[in-house]
Each structure stands twice: as C-alpha cells, then as structure tokens.
Design a protein around this motif. Structure first.
Motif, PDB file in Angstrom:
ATOM      1  N   ARG A  10       0.769  -1.085   0.010  1.00  0.00           N
ATOM      2  CA  ARG A  10       0.106   0.046  -0.065  1.00  0.00           C
ATOM      3  C   ARG A  10       0.926   1.203   0.179  1.00  0.00           C
ATOM      4  N   TRP A  11       0.983   2.072  -0.977  1.00  0.00           N
ATOM      5  CA  TRP A  11       1.521   3.177  -1.261  1.00  0.00           C
ATOM      6  C   TRP A  11       0.704   4.391  -1.159  1.00  0.00           C
ATOM      7  N   GLU A  12       0.967   5.247  -0.137  1.00  0.00           N
ATOM      8  CA  GLU A  12       0.384   6.710   0.153  1.00  0.00           C
ATOM      9  C   GLU A  12       0.774   7.493  -1.155  1.00  0.00           C
ATOM     10  N   LEU A  13      -0.237   8.127  -1.578  1.00  0.00           N
ATOM     11  CA  LEU A  13      -0.200   9.161  -2.749  1.00  0.00           C
ATOM     12  C   LEU A  13       0.798  10.292  -2.259  1.00  0.00           C
ATOM     13  N   ARG A  14       1.729  10.512  -2.973  1.00  0.00           N
ATOM     14  CA  ARG A  14       2.778  11.576  -2.687  1.00  0.00           C
ATOM     15  C   ARG A  14       2.918  12.376  -3.867  1.00  0.00           C
ATOM     16  N   PRO A  15       2.112  12.792  -4.890  1.00  0.00           N
ATOM     17  CA  PRO A  15       2.525  13.241  -6.322  1.00  0.00           C
ATOM     18  C   PRO A  15       3.539  14.281  -6.121  1.00  0.00           C
ATOM     19  N   PRO A  16       4.457  14.530  -7.143  1.00  0.00           N
ATOM     20  CA  PRO A  16       4.063  13.604  -8.504  1.00  0.00           C
ATOM     21  C   PRO A  16       5.120  12.510  -8.422  1.00  0.00           C
ATOM     22  N   HIS A  17       4.347  11.356  -9.076  1.00  0.00           N
ATOM     23  CA  HIS A  17       5.203  10.156  -8.966  1.00  0.00           C
ATOM     24  C   HIS A  17       4.823   9.366 -10.126  1.00  0.00           C
ATOM     25  N   LEU A  18       5.559   8.207 -10.594  1.00  0.00           N
ATOM     26  CA  LEU A  18       5.193   7.342 -11.691  1.00  0.00           C
ATOM     27  C   LEU A  18       5.258   5.909 -11.142  1.00  0.00           C
ATOM     28  N   CYS A  19       4.251   5.281 -11.626  1.00  0.00           N
ATOM     29  CA  CYS A  19       4.164   3.823 -11.043  1.00  0.00           C
ATOM     30  C   CYS A  19       3.896   3.050 -12.289  1.00  0.00           C
TER      31      CYS A  19
ATOM     32  N   PRO B  98       6.226   3.210  -6.243  1.00  0.00           N
ATOM     33  CA  PRO B  98       6.246   4.485  -7.211  1.00  0.00           C
ATOM     34  C   PRO B  98       7.344   5.252  -7.124  1.00  0.00           C
ATOM     35  N   ARG B  99       7.993   6.058  -8.156  1.00  0.00           N
ATOM     36  CA  ARG B  99       9.150   6.562  -8.333  1.00  0.00           C
ATOM     37  C   ARG B  99       8.547   8.003  -8.119  1.00  0.00           C
ATOM     38  N   THR B 100       9.190   8.699  -6.961  1.00  0.00           N
ATOM     39  CA  THR B 100       8.575   9.973  -6.598  1.00  0.00           C
ATOM     40  C   THR B 100       9.692  10.748  -7.528  1.00  0.00           C
ATOM     41  N   LEU B 101       9.020  11.900  -8.156  1.00  0.00           N
ATOM     42  CA  LEU B 101       9.548  12.818  -9.002  1.00  0.00           C
ATOM     43  C   LEU B 101      10.193  14.159  -8.593  1.00  0.00           C
ATOM     44  N   ASP B 102      11.442  14.323  -8.754  1.00  0.00           N
ATOM     45  CA  ASP B 102      11.719  15.683  -8.184  1.00  0.00           C
ATOM     46  C   ASP B 102      11.456  16.727  -9.501  1.00  0.00           C
ATOM     47  N   ASP B 103      11.682  18.138  -9.355  1.00  0.00           N
ATOM     48  CA  ASP B 103      11.206  19.142 -10.233  1.00  0.00           C
ATOM     49  C   ASP B 103      11.660  18.906 -11.433  1.00  0.00           C
ATOM     50  N   HIS B 104      13.016  18.397 -11.654  1.00  0.00           N
ATOM     51  CA  HIS B 104      13.453  18.214 -13.096  1.00  0.00           C
ATOM     52  C   HIS B 104      12.752  17.084 -13.580  1.00  0.00           C
ATOM     53  N   ALA B 105      12.754  16.017 -12.992  1.00  0.00           N
ATOM     54  CA  ALA B 105      12.098  14.652 -13.582  1.00  0.00           C
ATOM     55  C   ALA B 105      10.721  14.842 -13.840  1.00  0.00           C
ATOM     56  N   HIS B 106       9.762  15.482 -12.850  1.00  0.00           N
ATOM     57  CA  HIS B 106       8.657  15.693 -13.153  1.00  0.00           C
ATOM     58  C   HIS B 106       8.416  16.544 -14.213  1.00  0.00           C
TER      59      HIS B 106
END
Length: 321
Positions: A76-85, A131-139
C-alpha cells in the motif's frame, strides 16, 4: 493482438464467481493499436477503480495530484505526487480512498513493444518497485514526454505508431533510471555478458510466461514446450541468465499469486488452492507454509501484512468486471 485489445463495448469472457476481475484494453476505432493514453477522466472510471482487479496489459501511471493510496499486490503506497508507477499484466491493484486524483494513464499490451523488446525486462523490474517519486526536473521532463505521447496519439499523423513506440521507449528507460528509497540511481543491470543471447531470450520468455496468473503455465515442461526447447535446455538457460532454477521461480510465482488471492478476495483456501493449480487443499497448506512460514489462515489474518486492505467481496458489489 492475442485477444488483449478489444473495441469499446465488447463484452469480455465471463468472470468466474469470486475471481478477481480481469480487464482488457479498449482502444478507439479505426486506429486500432494495442496502446491508449489519456487522463484519469478520459480513460474512464476503471482507471481509478477502488476494488482489486488485474489487467492483461501494462499500465504506466503519472500521478500529478491527489490523496489516498495506491494498493499494488500486497503493498500500500500513500499518494505523494508527483510520481510514476508501473503495473505489469497480472498484477492486482486498486485505489484506496483516492480524492482529487489527477494525471495521465498510459496503457499498452506486450505486442506494442515490438520495436524495443528489451523494454519488457525493464517493465517487469519496474513493476516490482515502489512508485518513483519525481523531483522538479524529472517531473518536468516526464510531463513533456507524456504530453508528446498524448499529442501523437490524438493526431494520428503518418508514422505516429513508430513515434509512439520511440517515445514510450524513452519513458521506460528514463523511469528505470529513477532511484527509489535505498536504491542506486541506475537502470536494472543487463544480462551477464557470458550468457548466450539465445539462452537469455529463452529465460526472458520463461519469465514472461510465469508472470501471469495462469496455473497451467506453472510447469517447467509446459513452458519448455511453449517456448520450443527441451526442459533441460530451459533449466540451463534460466540458471545462466538468473542464477536460479525454473522450479524455484515457478514456486515463487505460485506463492505470490496465492498471497494476492488470500489478501484481496474472500475465496476459501480450497478455491485459492484450485486457482493456483493445486488440487489438494491440504497439500496447498503445506506448500504455502513451507514457502512463507505461515499457514494460509495466518497470512490472511495479517501475519505477513502490516495492514489488512481487503474489501467486501467484489462479487457482491455489482461493479463491472
């Protein structure tokens, strides 16, 4: 397209009572591709389904807003946008208490990867990671790339299929580079240079076959026949490419599917045993305890799950399958 892509409104095969719903990919006509992209709203209600289900296709989810949780298999992964799954065919997932969910959803079958077959291995690796959390550049880069995919898909200009495959390849490779908690910034390691090319291809096809939820394929003999090699060669190829035996990988796949069914459905132990290809429930209980250290009942009661995410039987809620 192996029956995985259907036109809108087509009825799928009847669902067995108590089974997890299996969703196929619906794509618009006449540009029938085993690929679709859109927002949670344009893809439809099933893109944010709150009951456990699985797909016959890959799904990449770029979440840009929302609260709640994404439950994938037993995590179970809490949503912490932005991320990729990334979700692979056969995985079980649902959205829990999702509010304000926004972002993009990319759906495609195995057939769509014909230009970049190596992406299958990357996708399988990604589907087993958080899920891969995205920093500003990656997002920012991901948002532009997803927008390009969506634009090509909507326009349907000459050669758009090739462009879509190329853009998807870039997205898969870039996602594989992203690190998760405690992981290095690197894509999954390639196959060892010493492994013959054919052996590696055989091992990759074996891994793809057993990754689904079909107990008929959880047999070294059946997989070898399906691939077109002897059982002995299959064992050598899998050992060279993965360092493990085919039998060990099949036991792992069977155990993982049993965990999914025990955690996400109200099926009896006898029914779970049947759906994992074991006719004798007593033997299934011994097998499960040997592989996990717990009985099926102990596991279902939470012995190996930090939180019980099961919901009332999906067979009773009238939701579409």
């Amino acid at each position: 397209m192996r029956g995985t892509t259907v036109s809108p409104g087509t009825e799928g095969p009847p669902q067995e009572e108590g089974a997890l719903p299996m969703h196929r990919l619906e794509v618009p006509m006449p540009n029938v591709l085993p690929f679709a992209i859109g927002t949670f709203d344009t893809i439809g209600a099933m893109s944010r389904a709150s009951f456990p289900h699985r797909h016959t296709f890959y799904e990449i989810v770029h979440v840009t807003a929302g609260t709640g949780a994404h439950v994938v298999d037993l995590a179970r992964w809490e949503l912490r946008p932005p991320h990729l799954c990334v979700l692979a065919p056969g995985q079980v997932h649902h959205w829990e208490d999702a509010r304000g969910l926004d972002g993009s959803v990319i759906l495609f079958t195995d057939d769509f990867l014909l230009d970049h077959p190596g992406d299958r291995e990357l996708l399988r690796g990604l589907s087993g990671r958080p899920p891969r959390t995205l920093d500003d550049h990656a997002h920012s880069r991901t948002t532009r790339l997803v927008a390009d995919l969506d634009d090509e898909y909507r326009r349907g200009a000459r050669g758009f299929e090739t462009v879509l495959r190329a853009l998807l390849h870039v997205l898969v490779v870039r996602t594989a580079r992203l690190s998760g908690p405690g992981e290095p910034d690197a894509a999954p390691a390639p196959a060892p240079a010493s492994a013959p090319v054919r052996a590696h291809a055989v091992a990759e096809e074996f891994t793809r076959l057993i990754a689904g939820a079909d107990p008929e394929l959880w047999s070294v003999r059946v997989c070898a026949e399906r691939i077109g090699v002897t059982a002995g060669y299959l064992a050598e190829a899998v050992k060279a490419a993965t360092g493990r035996t085919p039998g060990g990988l099949i036991r792992e796949a069977r155990t993982h599917e049993a965990k999914r069914l025990l955690a996400r459905t109200d099926l009896t132990v006898r029914q779970v045993a049947h759906r994992t290809g074991i006719a004798d429930p007593a033997y299934f209980c011994r097998f499960f305890r040997r592989e996990t250290g717990l009985s099926p009942g102990e596991f279902r009661r939470g012995g190996d799950i930090h939180h019980d995410h099961r919901i009332p039987s999906i067979a009773d809620d009238g939701r579409p399958a």
